[in-house]
Design an enzyme around this catalytic site. Structure first.
Site, mmCIF file in Angstrom:
data_model
loop_
_atom_site.group_PDB
_atom_site.id
_atom_site.type_symbol
_atom_site.label_atom_id
_atom_site.label_comp_id
_atom_site.label_asym_id
_atom_site.label_seq_id
_atom_site.Cartn_x
_atom_site.Cartn_y
_atom_site.Cartn_z
ATOM 1 N N HIS A 56 0.828 -1.211 0.000
ATOM 2 C CA HIS A 56 0.000 0.000 0.000
ATOM 3 C C HIS A 56 0.863 1.262 0.000
ATOM 4 O O HIS A 56 1.269 1.745 1.053
ATOM 5 C CB HIS A 56 -0.898 -0.032 1.246
ATOM 6 N N HIS A 103 1.416 5.216 -2.202
ATOM 7 C CA HIS A 103 0.940 6.187 -3.194
ATOM 8 C C HIS A 103 2.177 6.849 -3.791
ATOM 9 O O HIS A 103 2.920 7.514 -3.079
ATOM 10 C CB HIS A 103 0.032 7.226 -2.533
ATOM 11 N N ASN A 130 -4.956 5.961 -7.205
ATOM 12 C CA ASN A 130 -5.525 7.320 -7.165
ATOM 13 C C ASN A 130 -4.540 8.370 -7.653
ATOM 14 O O ASN A 130 -4.264 9.361 -6.986
ATOM 15 C CB ASN A 130 -6.057 7.658 -5.766
ATOM 16 N N ASN A 164 -6.164 9.515 6.973
ATOM 17 C CA ASN A 164 -7.483 8.899 6.896
ATOM 18 C C ASN A 164 -7.325 7.394 6.671
ATOM 19 O O ASN A 164 -6.816 7.000 5.632
ATOM 20 C CB ASN A 164 -8.265 9.532 5.728
ATOM 21 N N ASP A 175 1.046 2.760 3.699
ATOM 22 C CA ASP A 175 0.160 3.809 3.182
ATOM 23 C C ASP A 175 0.979 5.086 2.911
ATOM 24 O O ASP A 175 0.518 6.201 3.175
ATOM 25 C CB ASP A 175 -1.007 4.074 4.145
ATOM 26 N N HIS A 203 3.023 14.319 0.386
ATOM 27 C CA HIS A 203 2.333 15.587 0.094
ATOM 28 C C HIS A 203 3.313 16.733 0.232
ATOM 29 O O HIS A 203 4.204 16.700 1.087
ATOM 30 C CB HIS A 203 1.178 15.813 1.072
ATOM 31 N N GLY A 210 -2.511 12.034 5.119
ATOM 32 C CA GLY A 210 -1.479 11.035 4.859
ATOM 33 C C GLY A 210 -0.079 11.501 5.193
ATOM 34 O O GLY A 210 0.197 12.699 5.292
HETATM 35 ZN ZN LIG Z 1 -6.957 4.505 2.276
#
Ligand SMILES: [Zn+2]
Length: 450
Positions: free
Chosen positions: A60, A62, A94, A278, A305, A309, A345
Site C-alpha cells: 500500500h 501512493h 488514485n 485517513n 500507506d 504531500h 497522509g
Molecule cells: Zn486509504
C-alpha cells in the site's frame, strides 16, 4: 556473497547464522559460516550482526505518478522504497489520471524500469475514475500487470458494484483491498472523534465510520465465500469484527500502518497536519489492541500507506504556528478550516522498518513475525511467488541492522516529500541493503547516520 548474517525466513523455518551466495540473480548456496571459499568475481559483504531476510514488500503506497510529480514520482518513490528496505511496492490507483486503464498501467511500469530500485506492482482501480459507479475492465488490467485492485482513498459505497467486483476479481485470482469508510459518518472530520478533535475545534471521524463498512464487507465476504483485504485498519472495533468473521470462515486479510500501531491521536497536537491521515490516529486503547492483534496474528501485514504531500497541500503556511510549541492552543476558525482542508497522509517507506523494530525490541512481536508481516503475507496477497531464502530462488533480499541507531531527518529522505510525524525520533534498526533479483539497489554503506 553475504557473510555471517542471521538468516531469518519463517516460511522455511530458518533462523541461524549462514553465508548466502548469489549467482546470476539467484540464491545459489546457503552454508554454515566459513564453509564456502572466496571465489573470483563474487563480491564479499560482511553482514555479521545483521538480519538477512526475504525482500520486504509494501502492499500500500501512493507514488503520485502520473499527476503530482512535486510530491513523488515513480522513480523517487521506488528509490525511497529501496532505501527503506522494500524490494517491491504496490502503487495505488488514485493518480491523475487514475490507473483504471492498461495505458496508465503500462506508463507506470515503463517509468519503473528506469528506477533500478524496488519493483513496482501496479494496483488497478475497482471503479472507473474511482467514482464508484462503473466497473473497470479487470481482465485487461491483469493482462497489463495489475496484481491488486483498490479504489483506495475512496470507499466503495455501492454494494452491488462491490459484489460484482468481488466476483469478477476473485474469479481472475486476485484480491480487492478496501478503504473502509462511511462518508456519511466521517464527513469533514480532521482527527479522531473525541477529546482531541474537540480541543482543536475540528470535526471528528468516529470509529463507526470505519467499523460500519468493515461489518458490511465482512458479511459480503462470508456470504460469497471469497477473500477480501482490509487496508489500514485503525480501531479496536474493526479487529473484533475481523476475529468474529474469521471464526465464521471469512477469508479476510488485513493490514496495519506503522503510524497506527505507534502513535495515538495526541500526536495531532504535536504535529498537526503531519499527523493527519485517513483513517485518523485513534486512542491509546486502540493502539494497544492493534499491537495485540499483530502479536496474535489477527493482523496479517504491515503496510505503510506511504502518502507524500507537499507543504502547500498540507496547509503548512496557515498552520505553521499552531502545533508543537504550544500544543494546548486552540485553533482559530481560519486555522481549523485549514486543518480540515489539509491533505491526508504521511510518508512511510523510510521509517517503517525502524518503527516495526520498536515492537521487536519491546518483545511485542518476534523477528519471524515481523518478516511474516512485511514479506511473506504481502507476497501472498499480491499473488507473487512465495518469498523464500532457498537455493534456486530469485535473490530478493533485505539486510537489516537491528541495532543501528539513527534519528529521523526528513531532509535526508530519498522521497521527494517530508510529511512525517516522526521527524527527530530516534529509531533503533534500519535496512542497510536492499537486493532485487541479485542487484544491490540500495546500500547504506558507510553513510553517516545521525
Ligand atoms: Zn486509504
Amino acid at each position: 556473497m553475504l557473510r555471517g548474517g542471521r538468516v531469518i525466513d519463517p516460511g522455511n523455518e530458518l533462523d541461524g547464522v549462514l553465508d548466502l551466495r548469489i549467482v546470476d540473480g539467484v540464491i545459489d548456496a546457503l552454508e554454515r559460516p566459513g564453509v564456502m571459499p572466496k571465489a573470483a568475481g563474487v563480491a564479499e559483504v560482511d553482514v555479521g550482526g545483521c538480519w538477512v531476510v526475504p525482500g520486504l514488500i509494501d502492499v500500500h503506497v501512493h507514488l503520485r505518478d502520473p499527476g503530482f510529480p512535486q510530491k513523488e514520482t515513480i522513480v523517487s518513490g521506488l528509490r525511497a522504497a529501496a532505501a527503506g528496505g522494500f524490494t517491491a511496492v504496490a502503487a495505488m490507483a488514485n493518480t491523475s489520471p487514475v490507473n483504471d486503464s492498461p495505458e496508465v498501467t503500462r506508463y507506470m511500469l515503463a517509468q519503473a524500469r528506469n528506477a533500478r530500485a524496488a519493483t513496482l506492482i501496479p494496483v488497478s482501480a475497482v471503479s472507473v475514475g474511482l467514482e464508484g459507479t462503473t466497473p473497470v475492465d479487470y481482465q485487461s488490467m491483469v493482462r497489463a500487470g495489475a496484481r491488486l485492485f483498490s479504489d483506495d482513498g475512496m470507499p466503495i459505497d455501492d454494494q452491488s458494484l462491490m459484489a460484482r467486483a468481488l466476483d469478477e476479481i476473485t474469479g481472475l485470482g486476485f484480491t480487492i483491498s478496501l478503504h473502509e469508510e462511511d462518508r456519511a459518518l466521517s464527513g469533514q472530520g480532521a482527527a479522531n472523534a473525541g477529546e482531541i478533535s474537540k480541543r482543536l475545534g475540528v470535526a471528528g471521524v468516529p470509529i463507526k465510520a470505519e467499523s460500519k463498512r468493515v461489518r458490511r464487507d465482512l458479511a459480503l465476504a462470508i456470504g460469497a465465500g471469497k477473500p477480501l483485504h482490509l487496508a489500514h485498519v485503525s480501531a479496536a472495533e474493526s479487529i473484533s469484527l475481523v476475529r468474529a468473521a474469521r471464526s465464521r470462515g471469512a477469508q479476510i486479510t488485513c493490514e496495519v500502518t506503522p503510524h497506527h500501531f505507534t502513535l495515538d491521536e495526541s500526536a495531532v497536537l504535536q504535529c498537526g497536519p503531519d499527523a493527519k491521515m485517513n483513517p485518523p490516529l485513534r486512542s491509546k486503547q486502540d493502539v494497544a489492541v492493534l499491537q495485540e492483534a499483530m502479536t496474535d496474528g489477527t493482523i496479517d501485514m504491515i503496510a505503510t500507506d506511504h502518502a507524500p504531500h507537499d507543504p502547500v497541500s498540507k496547509e503548512m503556511k496557515s498552520l505553521a504556528q499552531c502545533f508543537g510549541v504550544n500544543p494546548e492552543r486552540h485553533l482559530g476558525e481560519d486555522e481549523a478550516r485549514a486543518m480540515t482542508r489539509a491533505a491526508n497522509g504521511i510518508v512511510g517507506l523510510e521509517t517503517a522498518v525502524g518503527l516495526a523494530l520498536e515492537l521487536v525490541h519491546r518483545a511485542v512481536i518476534g523477528p519471524a513475525r515481523m518478516i511474516e508481516m512485511m514479506a511473506l503475507n504481502p507476497a501472498r496477497l499480491l499473488r507473487l511467488d512465495a518469498r523464500s531464502l532457498s537455493i534456486g530462488r530469485a535473490a530478493d533480499i533485505t539486510v537489516i541492522d537491528p541495532e543501528r541507531r539513527w534519528r529521523v531527518d526528513p531532509g535526508r529522505f530519498v522521497s521527494l516529500s517530508h510529511n512525517t510525524p516522526f521527524a527527530g525520533r530516534e529509531l533503533k534498526g534500519k535496512a542497510i541493503m536492499t537486493i532485487v533479483a541479485g542487484e544491490i539497489v540500495y546500500d547504506a554503506g558507510n553513510e553517516r547516520v545521525q
